[in-house]
Design a protein around this motif. Structure first.
Motif, PDB file in Angstrom:
ATOM      1  N   GLY A   1       0.825  -1.100  -0.024  1.00 46.79           N
ATOM      2  CA  GLY A   1       0.012   0.056   0.057  1.00 46.79           C
ATOM      3  C   GLY A   1       1.077   0.996  -0.079  1.00 46.79           C
ATOM      4  N   GLY A   2       0.522   2.154  -0.811  1.00 49.99           N
ATOM      5  CA  GLY A   2       1.138   3.387  -1.070  1.00 49.99           C
ATOM      6  C   GLY A   2       0.528   4.566  -0.729  1.00 49.99           C
ATOM      7  N   GLY A   3      -0.358   4.834   0.142  1.00 51.65           N
ATOM      8  CA  GLY A   3      -0.841   5.967   0.527  1.00 51.65           C
ATOM      9  C   GLY A   3      -0.177   6.462   1.532  1.00 51.65           C
TER      10      GLY A   3
ATOM     11  N   ALA B   1      -0.085   6.102   4.895  1.00 49.97           N
ATOM     12  CA  ALA B   1       0.773   5.106   5.688  1.00 49.97           C
ATOM     13  C   ALA B   1       1.796   4.399   5.265  1.00 49.97           C
ATOM     14  CB  ALA B   1      -0.322   4.291   6.312  1.00 49.97           C
TER      15      ALA B   1
ATOM     16  N   VAL C   1       4.690  -1.750  -2.753  1.00 57.18           N
ATOM     17  CA  VAL C   1       3.819  -2.343  -3.842  1.00 57.18           C
ATOM     18  C   VAL C   1       2.413  -1.690  -3.700  1.00 57.18           C
ATOM     19  CG1 VAL C   1       4.773  -4.610  -4.362  1.00 57.18           C
ATOM     20  CG2 VAL C   1       2.997  -4.556  -2.593  1.00 57.18           C
ATOM     21  N   ASP C   2       1.978  -1.166  -4.718  1.00 57.42           N
ATOM     22  CA  ASP C   2       0.488  -0.696  -4.732  1.00 57.42           C
ATOM     23  C   ASP C   2      -0.266  -1.221  -5.759  1.00 57.42           C
ATOM     24  OD1 ASP C   2      -0.703   2.313  -3.247  1.00 57.42           O
ATOM     25  OD2 ASP C   2      -1.734   1.417  -5.052  1.00 57.42           O
ATOM     26  N   LYS C   3      -1.539  -1.447  -5.328  1.00 62.36           N
ATOM     27  CA  LYS C   3      -2.789  -1.752  -6.237  1.00 62.36           C
ATOM     28  C   LYS C   3      -2.823  -0.930  -7.359  1.00 62.36           C
ATOM     29  CE  LYS C   3      -6.548  -3.803  -4.523  1.00 62.36           C
ATOM     30  NZ  LYS C   3      -8.052  -3.405  -3.846  1.00 62.36           N
TER      31      LYS C   3
ATOM     32  N   GLY D   1      -7.801  14.658  -0.160  1.00 58.82           N
ATOM     33  CA  GLY D   1      -7.124  15.566   0.841  1.00 58.82           C
ATOM     34  C   GLY D   1      -7.483  15.578   2.158  1.00 58.82           C
ATOM     35  N   THR D   2      -6.697  15.956   3.138  1.00 58.06           N
ATOM     36  CA  THR D   2      -7.181  15.855   4.289  1.00 58.06           C
ATOM     37  C   THR D   2      -6.776  16.981   5.236  1.00 58.06           C
ATOM     38  OG1 THR D   2      -5.148  14.897   5.314  1.00 58.06           O
ATOM     39  CG2 THR D   2      -6.991  13.476   4.370  1.00 58.06           C
TER      40      THR D   2
ATOM     41  N   PRO E   1      -1.006  -5.128  -7.188  1.00 55.87           N
ATOM     42  CA  PRO E   1      -1.503  -5.626  -5.812  1.00 55.87           C
ATOM     43  C   PRO E   1      -0.995  -6.839  -5.265  1.00 55.87           C
ATOM     44  CG  PRO E   1      -3.040  -5.746  -7.762  1.00 55.87           C
ATOM     45  CD  PRO E   1      -1.695  -4.927  -8.266  1.00 55.87           C
ATOM     46  N   ALA E   2      -0.988  -6.965  -3.839  1.00 56.65           N
ATOM     47  CA  ALA E   2      -0.612  -8.014  -3.012  1.00 56.65           C
ATOM     48  C   ALA E   2      -1.839  -8.882  -2.976  1.00 56.65           C
ATOM     49  CB  ALA E   2       0.018  -7.936  -1.933  1.00 56.65           C
TER      50      ALA E   2
ATOM     51  N   CYS F   1     -11.903   5.890  -3.312  1.00 52.46           N
ATOM     52  CA  CYS F   1     -11.829   4.454  -2.294  1.00 52.46           C
ATOM     53  C   CYS F   1     -12.056   3.306  -3.040  1.00 52.46           C
ATOM     54  CB  CYS F   1     -12.890   4.750  -1.111  1.00 52.46           C
ATOM     55  SG  CYS F   1     -12.393   6.033  -0.061  1.00 52.46           S
TER      56      CYS F   1
ATOM     57  N   ARG G   1     -13.449   6.030   6.857  1.00 54.97           N
ATOM     58  CA  ARG G   1     -13.737   7.094   7.953  1.00 54.97           C
ATOM     59  C   ARG G   1     -14.153   6.310   9.415  1.00 54.97           C
ATOM     60  NH1 ARG G   1     -14.417  12.968   5.390  1.00 54.97           N
ATOM     61  NH2 ARG G   1     -15.822  11.749   3.590  1.00 54.97           N
TER      62      ARG G   1
ATOM     63  N   ALA H   1      -0.287  -0.378   9.614  1.00 56.13           N
ATOM     64  CA  ALA H   1      -0.366   1.262   9.681  1.00 56.13           C
ATOM     65  C   ALA H   1      -1.599   1.722   9.292  1.00 56.13           C
ATOM     66  CB  ALA H   1       0.745   1.591   9.065  1.00 56.13           C
TER      67      ALA H   1
HETATM   68  C1  LIG Z   1     -13.482  11.889   1.093  1.00 58.92           C
HETATM   69  C2  LIG Z   1     -12.381  11.567   2.398  1.00 58.92           C
HETATM   70  C3  LIG Z   1     -12.219  12.803   3.018  1.00 58.92           C
HETATM   71  C4  LIG Z   1     -11.390  12.602   4.226  1.00 58.92           C
HETATM   72  N1  LIG Z   1     -11.109  13.707   5.054  1.00 58.92           N
HETATM   73  C5  LIG Z   1     -10.098  13.259   5.820  1.00 58.92           C
HETATM   74  C6  LIG Z   1      -9.710  14.493   6.958  1.00 58.92           C
HETATM   75  O1  LIG Z   1     -10.181  15.550   6.506  1.00 58.92           O
HETATM   76  N2  LIG Z   1      -9.074  14.272   7.930  1.00 58.92           N
HETATM   77  C7  LIG Z   1      -8.524  12.945   8.036  1.00 58.92           C
HETATM   78  O2  LIG Z   1      -7.841  12.673   8.899  1.00 58.92           O
HETATM   79  N3  LIG Z   1      -8.900  12.021   7.270  1.00 58.92           N
HETATM   80  C8  LIG Z   1      -9.533  11.992   6.102  1.00 58.92           C
HETATM   81  N4  LIG Z   1     -10.024  11.179   5.441  1.00 58.92           N
HETATM   82  C9  LIG Z   1      -9.754   9.693   5.695  1.00 58.92           C
HETATM   83  C10 LIG Z   1      -8.224   9.479   5.213  1.00 58.92           C
HETATM   84  O3  LIG Z   1      -7.944   9.896   3.826  1.00 58.92           O
HETATM   85  C11 LIG Z   1      -7.654   8.127   5.473  1.00 58.92           C
HETATM   86  O4  LIG Z   1      -7.457   7.850   6.846  1.00 58.92           O
HETATM   87  C12 LIG Z   1      -5.846   8.131   4.970  1.00 58.92           C
HETATM   88  O5  LIG Z   1      -6.105   8.098   3.514  1.00 58.92           O
HETATM   89  C13 LIG Z   1      -5.616   6.621   5.307  1.00 58.92           C
HETATM   90  O6  LIG Z   1      -4.312   6.505   4.785  1.00 58.92           O
HETATM   91  P1  LIG Z   1      -3.743   4.983   4.181  1.00 58.92           P
HETATM   92  O7  LIG Z   1      -2.407   5.138   3.708  1.00 58.92           O
HETATM   93  O8  LIG Z   1      -3.876   3.948   5.489  1.00 58.92           O
HETATM   94  O9  LIG Z   1      -4.819   4.476   3.123  1.00 58.92           O
HETATM   95  P2  LIG Z   1      -5.038   5.000   1.692  1.00 58.92           P
HETATM   96  O10 LIG Z   1      -4.656   6.564   1.428  1.00 58.92           O
HETATM   97  O11 LIG Z   1      -6.498   4.800   1.337  1.00 58.92           O
HETATM   98  O12 LIG Z   1      -3.963   4.094   0.855  1.00 58.92           O
HETATM   99  C14 LIG Z   1      -4.278   2.741   0.812  1.00 58.92           C
HETATM  100  C15 LIG Z   1      -3.287   2.263  -0.468  1.00 58.92           C
HETATM  101  O13 LIG Z   1      -3.178   0.957  -0.284  1.00 58.92           O
HETATM  102  C16 LIG Z   1      -3.412   0.515  -1.835  1.00 58.92           C
HETATM  103  N5  LIG Z   1      -3.674  -1.075  -1.671  1.00 58.92           N
HETATM  104  C17 LIG Z   1      -4.980  -1.480  -1.111  1.00 58.92           C
HETATM  105  N6  LIG Z   1      -5.022  -2.744  -1.426  1.00 58.92           N
HETATM  106  C18 LIG Z   1      -3.943  -2.855  -1.838  1.00 58.92           C
HETATM  107  C19 LIG Z   1      -3.281  -4.393  -2.282  1.00 58.92           C
HETATM  108  N7  LIG Z   1      -3.975  -5.527  -2.053  1.00 58.92           N
HETATM  109  N8  LIG Z   1      -2.005  -4.574  -2.624  1.00 58.92           N
HETATM  110  C20 LIG Z   1      -1.330  -3.532  -2.606  1.00 58.92           C
HETATM  111  N9  LIG Z   1      -1.733  -2.093  -2.219  1.00 58.92           N
HETATM  112  C21 LIG Z   1      -2.979  -2.182  -1.987  1.00 58.92           C
HETATM  113  C22 LIG Z   1      -4.244   1.455  -2.416  1.00 58.92           C
HETATM  114  O14 LIG Z   1      -4.069   1.341  -3.719  1.00 58.92           O
HETATM  115  C23 LIG Z   1      -3.869   2.679  -1.647  1.00 58.92           C
HETATM  116  O15 LIG Z   1      -2.889   3.326  -2.472  1.00 58.92           O
HETATM  117  C24 LIG Z   1     -10.741  11.215   4.348  1.00 58.92           C
HETATM  118  C25 LIG Z   1     -11.286  10.093   3.646  1.00 58.92           C
HETATM  119  C26 LIG Z   1     -12.276  10.318   2.640  1.00 58.92           C
HETATM  120  C27 LIG Z   1     -12.739   8.940   1.796  1.00 58.92           C
END
Ligand SMILES: Cc1cc2nc3c(=O)[nH]c(=O)nc-3n(C[C@H](O)[C@H](O)[C@H](O)COP(=O)(O)OP(=O)(O)OC[C@H]3O[C@@H](n4cnc5c(N)ncnc54)[C@H](O)[C@@H]3O)c2cc1C
Ligand code: SF4
Ligand code: SF4
Lengths: 109, 538
Positions: free
Chosen positions: B27-29, B31, B49-51, B64-65, B156-157, B205, B327, B349
Motif C-alpha cells: 500500500g502506497g498511501g 501510511a 507495492v501498490d494496487k 485531501g485531508t 496488488p498483493a 476509495c 472513515r 499502519a
Molecule cells: C472523502 C474523504 C475525506 C477524508 N478527509 C479526511 C480528513 O479531513 N482528515 C483525516 O484525518 N482523514 C480524512 N479521510 C481519511 C483519510 O483519507 C485516510 O485515513 C487515509 O487516507 C489513510 O491512509 P492509508 O495510507 O492508510 O490509506 P489510503 O490512503 O487509502 O491508501 C491505501 C493504499 O493501499 C493500496 N492498496 C489497497 N489494496 C492493496 C493491495 N492488495 N496491494 C497493494 N496495495 C493495495 C491502495 O491502492 C492505496 O494506494 C478522508 C477520507 C475520505 C474518503
C-alpha cells in the motif's frame, strides 16, 4: 466517469495509463491511450491532474456515462480545470500555497 | 535495484518475478509511504507495492485531508477530552498523545521537504491542512524514491507468505499492467492497504476493499473495532465527492422545500431510505467564507463547476455513500507501540489498522485518521526494519508457504462471477436500514447470508492467478462484512458511530473493545479475554 481522451491534444506520454489508480486506460502504440475499462473509473479526477496537455475530461457522474462534446468543453474552460485549480503546470502557483485555511478554520496563532 | 531478480516459473505455470528485500510495504498511501520512508531511514532495503499508483491511489490522494494537530499545548487537554467523549471512551490517552507528537514532527518534515503550506496571520506555515491530496502524495512518492525505496505500481498483493515458525516473510501478487505475478521474500511486512469502502464509489476509495484485513487474518492476525465501520459520506447524489466539511453551511430540504431538521446524516438517511430525495444548498456561508472555501477544497466544487451549478445559491440532490472502515475506526489490532500485529513479522499502519486507540468508536469528522496514518507509518517502518535486521543472514534462506486460502485456487470449474458477488455483498452493507440503522434482526439476517456467501466462495476457482485480483477483493469484502456484523451483534448498546436501534443508549457494561477474526468460523471476543490468554502464554 472518464469520458474523453482528446486525440488532437494527446501527446501519447501514457502518464494517465500509469497514474489511474483503477487501471482504466490501455496504451496504444504511437497514439492516444484507449479508455479500456470505463466502468472501473472511480471518478477521482486524478488522471486530469497529471495530463500535461489537458487532453482528458472526467464527467462528474459516478454511475452513468454521458455524451460530451470536446469543442464545448474547450470553450467552457473545463478541459484541465482541476489541474488549473490545483496550480499544477508551468508558471502556476500551487493551490496549497494560496489556501485561506487559517482564516477559514478560525486559526489564531 | 540492489535486490536480486530472477524469472521463475510459479506453481500456476506463469512466469513470475521474484525479489528479495528486508521490508515489504503493501500500500502506497500516506501510511505506506511514511512506513517505507521510515524503514529506509533505518538503512533497510525496502520495496513498496501498490494496487494502483503510489501518488494517486487511496483515500488521501483523491480527497485531501485536515490533519489532527493542536497548536497550543494549553488546548490539548480539552481536545483530548472532547475526542474521548465522542469515541465513547475506547481510546487511550498515551496513544493519543504520542500520535499528536509524532504528527507534529511529520508535518514539520513535510514543510522541510517543500510541501507548499499556506501561511497564517503571523506568516508561519499553517500545518494542519493537507487538503491538496495530489500535492501531498506526489511529494511522498518523491521522498520515498529519494530514500532508495523500490516502488512497484499496479502490483496488488494477493496473499502473505509464512515461514515454518509462522512468521510473515513476504507476499505474492501480480503486476497487472505487465500480466505477470510476483513473489517478494521479505524480513518483515507492513500492511498499509487502507480500509474497506465496499466499492461504493466514495471519493478515491474503490481501490480499498479490505485486502489487508483478509491477508492478515489468513496469517492469524486479529481485528479490533470492526463494529465501527459504518461511516457514510455526504455527496451530491450524482457524484463521488464525499467531502463533508462544507455541509456545515448547508440547509437541507425535502422535495416540497421543507427544511430537514436537524440536518445531520442520520436524519437525512431516514428520508433517503424511504426513496425520497433530500437536497442541499450551501447557503449559510458569508461571501467572505465562500471565497475562502473556494481556495481550499477544489475537489468539492468540481461536480458543480462541470454542471454549471452554483451550490451556494442552487439546491442539488444529495446521497450518503458508505465509507466503511475508511472513515470508520475498525481494522487490524496492533499489540504494541511499534504497530506490530499479533503475528510476528507483520505490522499494520493507517486505515489497515484499528484507530480506536486514538479515537475510540468515532473517527469521522475531525482529523485523527490522517495523523494516525503518518504516525503509525513511521513507527511500523522503523520496527519492521529492526525486525528484519534481527533475522540475520538466514533472512532469505527460509522455506515459505503461501497463507492465502480463498479465491486463489486456479481452475475452470465453478469460476467466480465477480459482478454477481459484489452486488450480493453490497446488498448487505450499503443499505442505510441495515448498516446505519442497525437492528438485531437485520444484522443477523445479513450475517447469515454473508456466511453463506463465504462458504460458496470457498469452493470457487479463478481462471488464472493474475485474474485473482477481483476475486480476492470480493473475498476480502465478504470477510470484512462478516467481522463487521458479527461484532456489531455483540455490542448490544450504542457507542460512537455504532448506533443500535434496539439498544439506543450507551451501556457502561460495554466499556471495552471487541476483537474479531477467523475465516471459516468468525469469532468475536472482548479485548480483555484475548489479552489475558496471551499473557498466560508468555
Ligand atoms: C472523502 C474523504 C475525506 C477524508 N478527509 C479526511 C480528513 O479531513 N482528515 C483525516 O484525518 N482523514 C480524512 N479521510 C481519511 C483519510 O483519507 C485516510 O485515513 C487515509 O487516507 C489513510 O491512509 P492509508 O495510507 O492508510 O490509506 P489510503 O490512503 O487509502 O491508501 C491505501 C493504499 O493501499 C493500496 N492498496 C489497497 N489494496 C492493496 C493491495 N492488495 N496491494 C497493494 N496495495 C493495495 C491502495 O491502492 C492505496 O494506494 C478522508 C477520507 C475520505 C474518503
Ligand atoms: S496523460 Fe494526457 S497526453 Fe499523456 S497519454 Fe494521457 S491523455 Fe495523452
Ligand atoms: S477519474 Fe480517476 S479512476 Fe477515472 S480514469 Fe481518471 S484517474 Fe482513473
Amino acid at each position: 466517469m472518464i469520458e474523453l481522451v482528446s486525440e488532437s491534444r494527446c501527446i501519447a506520454c501514457n502518464l494517465c495509463v500509469s497514474v489511474c489508480p483503477t487501471n482504466v486506460f490501455d496504451p496504444v502504440p504511437d497514439a492516444a491511450p484507449q479508455i479500456a475499462r470505463q466502468s472501473d473509473c472511480q471518478t477521482c479526477y486524478l488522471c486530469e491532474v497529471y495530463c500535461p496537455v489537458d487532453a482528458l475530461f472526467v464527467a462528474p457522474y459516478a454511475d452513468q456515462s454521458i455524451e460530451v462534446d470536446e469543442a464545448t468543453l474547450v470553450q467552457t474552460g473545463l478541459m484541465g480545470s482541476y489541474r488549473q485549480h490545483l496550480g499544477w503546470g508551468k508558471g502556476r502557483t500551487p493551490a496549497a500555497q494560496r489556501e485561506e485555511s487559517a482564516k477559514f478554520f478560525n486559526y489564531e496563532p | 535495484m540492489s535486490i536480486h531478480t530472477a524469472t521463475k516459473t510459479t506453481s500456476t505455470g506463469e512466469p513470475g518475478l521474484t525479489l528479495e528485500t528486508e521490508v515489504l510495504v503493501i500500500g502506497g498511501g500516506p501510511a505506506g509511504t511514511w512506513a517505507a520512508w521510515s524503514a529506509a531511514q533505518q538503512g533497510a532495503k525496502v520495496i513498496l507495492v501498490d494496487k494502483g499508483y503510489c501518488g494517486t491511489s487511496g483515500a488521501t490522494a483523491a480527497a485531501g485531508t485536515t490533519v489532527w494537530y493542536v497548536a497550543d499545548p494549553d488546548d490539548r487537554e480539552a481536545e483530548l477530552h472532547q475526542r474521548e467523549l465522542k469515541g465513547g471512551y475506547l481510546s487511550d490517552r498515551g496513544w493519543m498523545e504520542r500520535v499528536l507528537d509524532q504528527t507534529r514532527i511529520n508535518l514539520h518534515r513535510l514543510a522541510d521537504w517543500g510541501y507548499p503550506f499556506s501561511r497564517d496571520a503571523t506568516g508561519a506555515p499553517y500545518l494542519p491542512s493537507l487538503h491538496q491530496g495530489p500535492e501531498y502524495m506526489r511529494l511522498m512518492r518523491k521522498q520515498v524514491k529519494k530514500a532508495g525505496v523500490t516502488i512497484l505500481d499496479h502490483s496488488p498483493a494477493l496473499e502473505l507468505l509464512l515461514d515454518s515458525e509462522g512468521r510473515v516473510a513476504g507476499a505474492n501478487g501480480v503486476s497487472r499492467q505487465l500480466g505477470r505475478r510476483w513473489t517478494i521474500r521479505a524480513g518483515a511486512v507492513i500492511l498499509a492497504s487502507g480500509g474497506c469502502a465496499f466499492l461504493s464509489k466514495t471519493l478515491g476509495c474503490n481501490v480499498l476493499t479490505g485486502d489487508g484485513y483478509l491477508m492478515a487474518a489468513e496469517a492469524g492476525a486479529h481485528l479490533s473495532g470492526m463494529e465501527f465501520s459504518n461511516v457514510y459520506g455526504l455527496s451530491p447524489a450524482f457524484a463521488t465527492v464525499t467531502k463533508g466539511a462544507y455541509y456545515r453551511y448547508a440547509t437541507f430540504t425535502t422535495e416540497d422545500g421543507s427544511v430537514v431538521e436537524p440536518g445531520d446524516r442520520r436524519t437525512i438517511a431516514r428520508i433517503l431510505v424511504k426513496q425520497q430525495p433530500v437536497y442541499a444548498r450551501i447557503d449559510k456561508a458569508s461571501p467572505e467564507e465562500q471565497q475562502w472555501m473556494r481556495t481550499i477544497q477544489h475537489n468539492f466544487f468540481l461536480p458543480f463547476e462541470r454542471l454549471g451549478l452554483d451550490p451556494f445559491t442552487q439546491r442539488f440532490p444529495v446521497t450518503l455513500r458508505l465509507e466503511g472502515t475508511v472513515r470508520g475506526s475498525g481494522g487490524l489490532r496492533v499489540i504494541d507501540q511499534t504497530c506490530a500485529t499479533s503475528v510476528p513479522g507483520l505490522y499494520a499502519a493507517g486505515d489497515a489498522a484499528s484507530r480506536e486507540l486514538i479515537c475510540g468508536g468515532a473517527s469521522g469528522g475531525g482529523s485523527p485518521n490522517a495523523a494516525w496514518a503518518s504516525a503509525s507509518g513511521c513507527w511500523s517502518g522503523a520496527a519492521a526494519a529492526t525486525f528484519a535486521r534481527q533475522l540475520g543472514a538466514g533472512i532469505h534462506h527460509r522455506s515459505l508457504q503461501p497463507a492465502g486460502q480463498t479465491a486463489l485456487r486456479v481452475g475452470n470449474q465453478n469460476p467466480i462471477n465477480p459482478a454477481e458477488m459484489i452486488q450480493a455483498v453490497q446488498d448487505e452493507v450499503l443499505p442505510y436500514d441495515r448498516n446505519l440503522f442497525r437492528t438485531e434482526q437485520g444484522l443477523s439476517a445479513s450475517l447469515e447470508r454473508l456466511h453463506t456467501l463465504w462458504d460458496y466462495l470457498r469452493h470457487q476457482t479463478v481462471a488464472s492467478f493474475d485474474r485473482a485480483v477481483q476475486a480476492r477483493e470480493v473475498a476480502a469484502m465478504v470477510a470484512t462484512a462478516r467481522w463487521m456484523y458479527a461484532t456489531a451483534l455483540e455490542r448490544k448498546e450504542s457507542r460512537g458511530m455504532h448506533q443500535h436501534e434496539d439498544y439506543p443508549d450507551l451501556d457502561d457494561n460495554y466499556q471495552y473493545r471487541l476483537l474479531s477474526g477467523g475465516l471459516d468460523r468468525v469469532w468475536v471476543q472482548p479485548e480483555q479475554a484475548v489479552s489475558n490468554r496471551e499473557f498466560v502464554k508468555l
